[in-house]
Design an enzyme around this catalytic site. Sequence first.
Site, mmCIF file in Angstrom:
data_model
loop_
_atom_site.group_PDB
_atom_site.id
_atom_site.type_symbol
_atom_site.label_atom_id
_atom_site.label_comp_id
_atom_site.label_asym_id
_atom_site.label_seq_id
_atom_site.Cartn_x
_atom_site.Cartn_y
_atom_site.Cartn_z
ATOM 1 C CD GLU A 225 -3.085 -0.943 2.166
ATOM 2 O OE1 GLU A 225 -3.720 0.103 2.303
ATOM 3 O OE2 GLU A 225 -3.248 -1.925 2.919
ATOM 4 C CG HIS A 241 6.147 -28.639 6.737
ATOM 5 N ND1 HIS A 241 6.513 -29.912 7.110
ATOM 6 C CD2 HIS A 241 6.440 -27.844 7.803
ATOM 7 C CE1 HIS A 241 6.983 -29.901 8.348
ATOM 8 N NE2 HIS A 241 6.953 -28.653 8.791
ATOM 9 C CE LYS A 335 -12.460 0.106 0.931
ATOM 10 N NZ LYS A 335 -12.036 0.723 2.165
HETATM 11 C C1 F6R Z 1 -5.380 0.766 4.667
HETATM 12 C C2 F6R Z 1 -6.464 0.727 3.724
HETATM 13 C C3 F6R Z 1 -7.309 -0.493 3.557
HETATM 14 C C4 F6R Z 1 -8.556 -0.372 4.428
HETATM 15 C C5 F6R Z 1 -9.588 -1.391 3.985
HETATM 16 C C6 F6R Z 1 -10.835 -1.398 4.870
HETATM 17 O O1 F6R Z 1 -4.859 2.051 4.733
HETATM 18 O O2 F6R Z 1 -6.721 1.722 3.113
HETATM 19 O O3 F6R Z 1 -6.609 -1.688 3.814
HETATM 20 O O4 F6R Z 1 -8.235 -0.541 5.787
HETATM 21 O O5 F6R Z 1 -9.962 -1.130 2.668
HETATM 22 O O6 F6R Z 1 -11.325 -0.106 5.064
HETATM 23 P P1 F6R Z 1 -11.719 0.362 6.535
HETATM 24 O O7 F6R Z 1 -10.476 0.209 7.344
HETATM 25 O O8 F6R Z 1 -12.158 1.780 6.395
HETATM 26 O O9 F6R Z 1 -12.822 -0.550 6.960
#
Ligand code: F6R
Length: 341
Positions: A225, A241, A335
């Site tokens: 990331e 293993h 998302k």
């Molecule tokens: C870490 C990141 C992602 C979020 C994940 C879940 O910086 O951006 O790994 O943690 O997409 O989102 P949240 O944490 O808001 O539930």
Amino acid sequence: MTVEKMAEYLWGLPEQFTSIIEQGIKLTPKYRRQYSNIVVTGLGGSAIGGDIIRTYALQKAQVPVIVNRDYDMPAFINSDSLVLAVSYSGNTEETLSAYQQANDKGSSVIAVTSGGKLADIADKDGWDVVKIPGGLAPRAATGYLFTPLALILEELGIIQGAVHDLQETAQVLKKLRQEIQPDIDWPQNQARVIAREIKNSLPVIWGSSARTETAAMRWKAQINENSKAPAYCNNFPELNHNEIVGFGMPKDLLSQMVIIILRDPQDHPQVQKRIEITRDVIRSQVKNIIEVQSRGESFLAKFYSLAYVGDYASFYLALEYGINPSPVEVIDFLKRELAKD
Ligand code: F6R
């Protein structure tokens, strides 16, 4: 978020533990009862706190703690389960779906979030909501996300000594950051040395089951990331293993690999022996093998001291590649696409 902001958050990690400890966790009395299992549900930067508490609880608790990273909750959850629904944004769809199932099955639920839908829904359903400070990238809020989980389990009598261990962790990290912060140049700065070593290479991070496995997972995710680069992780003894057999071909790929082994003096003696033997077996096949030693006394200090070097190394690797460590555009894109009807 800018490069400077990410640097600020890295520096400020120890204070995240102490600020949540000072604030304290006040649970409503209905949570004080026996549970047959505890499930932490979340994704990405919010789920890793679940893995820290899972491995920490392995050393301390009589109740199993598992981590769920999915839309669906495991079939075994029921009214004797405690479910900790963790989402930094409060809007992660898998976590909202899992939360709903836990609520429908009559489990006791506590939400840990900076806000979003999770805070609203859990509040309406009558569950406690632990609000943590917002405005950070979830992975930069690991102290805010993990500390409430430890304090909740301590408050409920499921584990002991968490506050003490978190305070030690903050002390250990305050000392460590003096050695790996941006003012300390290569080659005195271990995190910068590692970043240069893994630049243009494939880092593979190895931990040990139940001790440093989550630190290895954190290193991998932070390189992905922050540095926008591939990285993979695995654990001893399991990797002995299967993965260990895969160091034959292709030679040119293997010669690009840097193995980072996270070491903990409390690893099982046979695991320590396995690490030594494995190093000898693969030494001539890979570009380099680096070891990082844990610091401190408690499990948490050891975990975070290993993870902190990885946090800084991934930050420096991003700078080496000329990349801003903060945005995670592909995650945001996914998302948005998934939210469309
Ligand atoms: C870490 C990141 C992602 C979020 C994940 C879940 O910086 O951006 O790994 O943690 O997409 O989102 P949240 O944490 O808001 O539930």
